[in-house]
Design a protein around this motif. Sequence first.
Motif, short mmCIF file in Angstrom:
data_model
loop_
_atom_site.label_atom_id
_atom_site.label_comp_id
_atom_site.label_asym_id
_atom_site.label_seq_id
_atom_site.Cartn_x
_atom_site.Cartn_y
_atom_site.Cartn_z
N SER A 8 -1.33 -0.43 -4.40
CA SER A 8 -2.57 0.22 -3.98
C SER A 8 -2.22 1.56 -3.35
N VAL A 37 -3.58 4.68 -1.39
CA VAL A 37 -4.71 5.08 -0.56
C VAL A 37 -4.58 6.57 -0.25
N ILE A 91 -7.36 4.36 -4.38
CA ILE A 91 -8.52 4.31 -3.50
C ILE A 91 -8.65 5.67 -2.82
N VAL A 125 -10.61 7.99 -0.29
CA VAL A 125 -11.48 7.83 0.87
C VAL A 125 -11.97 9.21 1.31
N GLY A 134 -9.27 2.54 3.69
CA GLY A 134 -8.64 2.32 2.39
C GLY A 134 -7.75 1.10 2.36
#
Length: 215
Positions: A3, A5, A36, A38, A78
Amino acid sequence: MLSIVVPVLDEQDSLRELHSQIASVCAGNEIAWELILVDDGSTDGSWPVISELSAGHDQVSGIRLRRNFGKAAALTAGMRAARGELVMMMDADLQDDPDEIPGMLARLDEGFDVINGWKKNRLDPWHKVFPSRVFNWLVGRLTGLFLHDHNCGIKLFRREVTEEIRIYGELHRFIPVLAHARGFRVTEQTVHHRERQHGRSKYGVRRFLRGFLDL
């Protein structure tokens, strides 16, 4: 899954290229990933770009904060949404190089829990470099964790780290320190630092002062 962020503050011109580079690196190295983005209170067209990317790509999702809360708050949002067992934080301005992803992932196989980037050949002006060197020296002296670049924007850590530490204010700088204090194994990796192509830096003297206060 990894992931990634990325806090975003007025970076509309960088986001499509950042996504393209991340997608290329991950596909070329067979890395399962999600991105992700943000939006931390952007006033430009960042959110429409994020919406476009998330609508067009399954790996991309967007979070929009009501106003500018700061990098730590954006990272926390995130990380809460992240689905991967590994989490990477990266800046949106293209100065962090996605080509570093495979090498940083490989360091985890050596038994480490946190990989902190080190911009060894830093391209920032002296008025950012010198205070940063003083800051890094002081953090090492006070915490016992000696890293060359605590404030490097690219960091990789196992999900367990995000579940045990809480960040606010300017504490995103201290993720390695907080993890080290909890018994996680921390190391650093030299990373390629690129020149900013769009927009302007969001970091000034006041943020360094707040960093010292958080320390």
